[in-house]
Design an enzyme around this catalytic site. Structure first.
Site, PDB file in Angstrom:
ATOM      1  N   LEU A  48       0.861  -1.179   0.000  1.00 24.91           N
ATOM      2  CA  LEU A  48       0.000   0.000   0.000  1.00 24.91           C
ATOM      3  C   LEU A  48       0.896   1.227   0.000  1.00 24.91           C
ATOM      4  O   LEU A  48       1.812   1.331   0.819  1.00 24.91           O
ATOM      5  CB  LEU A  48      -0.890   0.034   1.253  1.00 24.91           C
ATOM      6  N   ASP A  49       0.638   2.178  -0.909  1.00 26.73           N
ATOM      7  CA  ASP A  49       1.418   3.411  -0.943  1.00 26.73           C
ATOM      8  C   ASP A  49       1.290   4.154   0.379  1.00 26.73           C
ATOM      9  O   ASP A  49       0.270   4.028   1.078  1.00 26.73           O
ATOM     10  CB  ASP A  49       0.917   4.320  -2.071  1.00 26.73           C
ATOM     11  N   PRO A  50       2.301   4.965   0.739  1.00 30.94           N
ATOM     12  CA  PRO A  50       2.185   5.765   1.962  1.00 30.94           C
ATOM     13  C   PRO A  50       0.925   6.628   1.996  1.00 30.94           C
ATOM     14  O   PRO A  50       0.322   6.811   3.060  1.00 30.94           O
ATOM     15  CB  PRO A  50       3.454   6.633   1.931  1.00 30.94           C
ATOM     16  N   ALA A  52      -1.930   5.864   0.864  1.00 27.32           N
ATOM     17  CA  ALA A  52      -3.115   5.019   1.035  1.00 27.32           C
ATOM     18  C   ALA A  52      -3.246   4.526   2.466  1.00 27.32           C
ATOM     19  O   ALA A  52      -2.258   4.328   3.173  1.00 27.32           O
ATOM     20  CB  ALA A  52      -3.045   3.832   0.082  1.00 27.32           C
ATOM     21  N   ARG A 182      -4.062   4.061  -9.192  1.00 28.16           N
ATOM     22  CA  ARG A 182      -3.527   5.349  -9.670  1.00 28.16           C
ATOM     23  C   ARG A 182      -3.598   5.434 -11.196  1.00 28.16           C
ATOM     24  O   ARG A 182      -3.841   6.506 -11.755  1.00 28.16           O
ATOM     25  CB  ARG A 182      -2.081   5.522  -9.202  1.00 28.16           C
TER      26      ARG A 182
END
Length: 309
Positions: A48-50, A52, A182
């Protein structure tokens, strides 16, 4: 001859279904959980991206052997697309690369969604973990290089517009492995002629784990206040989900303790009974409710491929 080093930490096993906060990286989250549980091994199932938040399944100990099965599971995301700007990272963190004063109508947004449902071709973001000539795309992007990332096939099972406002729209998507939300936002904006990027992203589901299984990080950190070590670790362990839960989609075989011993020694076992499966590329063996092995069924035998302590 030197003795092999004893692994640091406890041989604790199971899944911790973390509710990851924003501005906290997945690797950082795994490190924190491993430290809190004093675990020998830890890993996560799906970055998970930061930016998110939401479900980040973290495997401890033997559960790390089941990570690929969770990585392959369906996922559900809720996300917000802000219109008018395309960004280098396709989310809030990047620099603005394109801008527009155009804004899409709700009808126009709904009209493009069918093209992004089903099996689709998708180009991952420049800032992604995709490897290009042995290097991560995000490393090349940080060095100022623009790389050609080939499109790839992904599956979007369901895509829903929840609400549309002038400058942003709210969506929910259920998708398969490797789908970049994204990229959906970027492609929506380009097709609608207004540009767009992700401004909020939350993952609410990773099969087979339910949303109500999630544990907020702050709830776990709060347990650090318990001074007694055994009491603190027992309180943390109570949040763990059994390793076998990750394999609920595979055929289940019940075996005896003697058969479990044979499997753990790496030996096949004979399957008897009217309900015994004849052929399965993958199945799971349990003894007394405990996960014993993942294996293959054929010619009346269960042959272990991965065994669990």
């Amino acid at each position: 001859m030197s003795k092999p080093r004893k692994p640091k930490g406890r041989p604790v096993s199971g899944w911790l279904i973390l509710d990851k906060p924003v501005d906290f990286g997945s690797t950082e989250a795994v490190g924190k959980i491993k430290w809190l549980f004093n675990a020998q091994k830890a890993g996560h199932a799906g970055t998970l991206d930061p930016l998110a938040s939401g479900m980040l399944p973290i495997a401890l100990g033997d559960a790390t052997k089941t990570v690929p099965y969770v990585m392959d599971g369906r996922k559900i995301y809720e996300f917000t697309v802000s219109w008018g700007e395309e960004r280098s990272t396709d989310d809030l963190e990047g620099e603005v690369t394109q801008s527009s004063t155009e804004r899409p109508s709700e009808e126009a947004i709904r009209a493009v969604l069918p093209a992004y449902t089903g099996i689709i071709q998708q180009i991952p973001p420049q800032f992604s973990a995709i490897k290009i000539a042995g290097e991560r795309a995000y490393d090349l992007a940080r060095d100022g290089e623009t790389v050609e990332i080939p499109s790839r096939e992904v599956e979007v099972h369901r895509l829903t517009l929840l609400k549309a406002e002038k400058d942003r729209a709210f969506f929910e998507v259920e998708c398969g492995k490797g789908t970049y939300v994204r990229s959906l936002a970027r492609d929506f904006g380009r097709e609608l002629g207004c540009y767009g990027h992700i401004s909020e992203l939350r993952r609410s589901f990773v099969a087979p784990f339910a949303e109500e299984m999630m544990v907020p990080l702050e709830e776990l950190v709060e347990l650090e206040k318990i001074e007694d070590r055994d009491e603190r670790l027992a309180a943390l362990d109570a949040f763990l989900v059994d390793t076998g839960e990750a394999l609920s989609a595979l055929p289940q075989i019940r075996i005896t303790d003697d058969q479990a011993h044979r499997l753990r020694m790496g030996n096949p076992i004979i399957l008897r009974g009217r309900d015994a499966p004849v052929s399965e590329p993958e199945a799971v063996a349990f003894a007394g409710g405990q996960l014993v092995a993942i294996g293959e069924v054929g010619q009346g035998e269960f042959r272990p491929k991965r065994v669990f302590n």
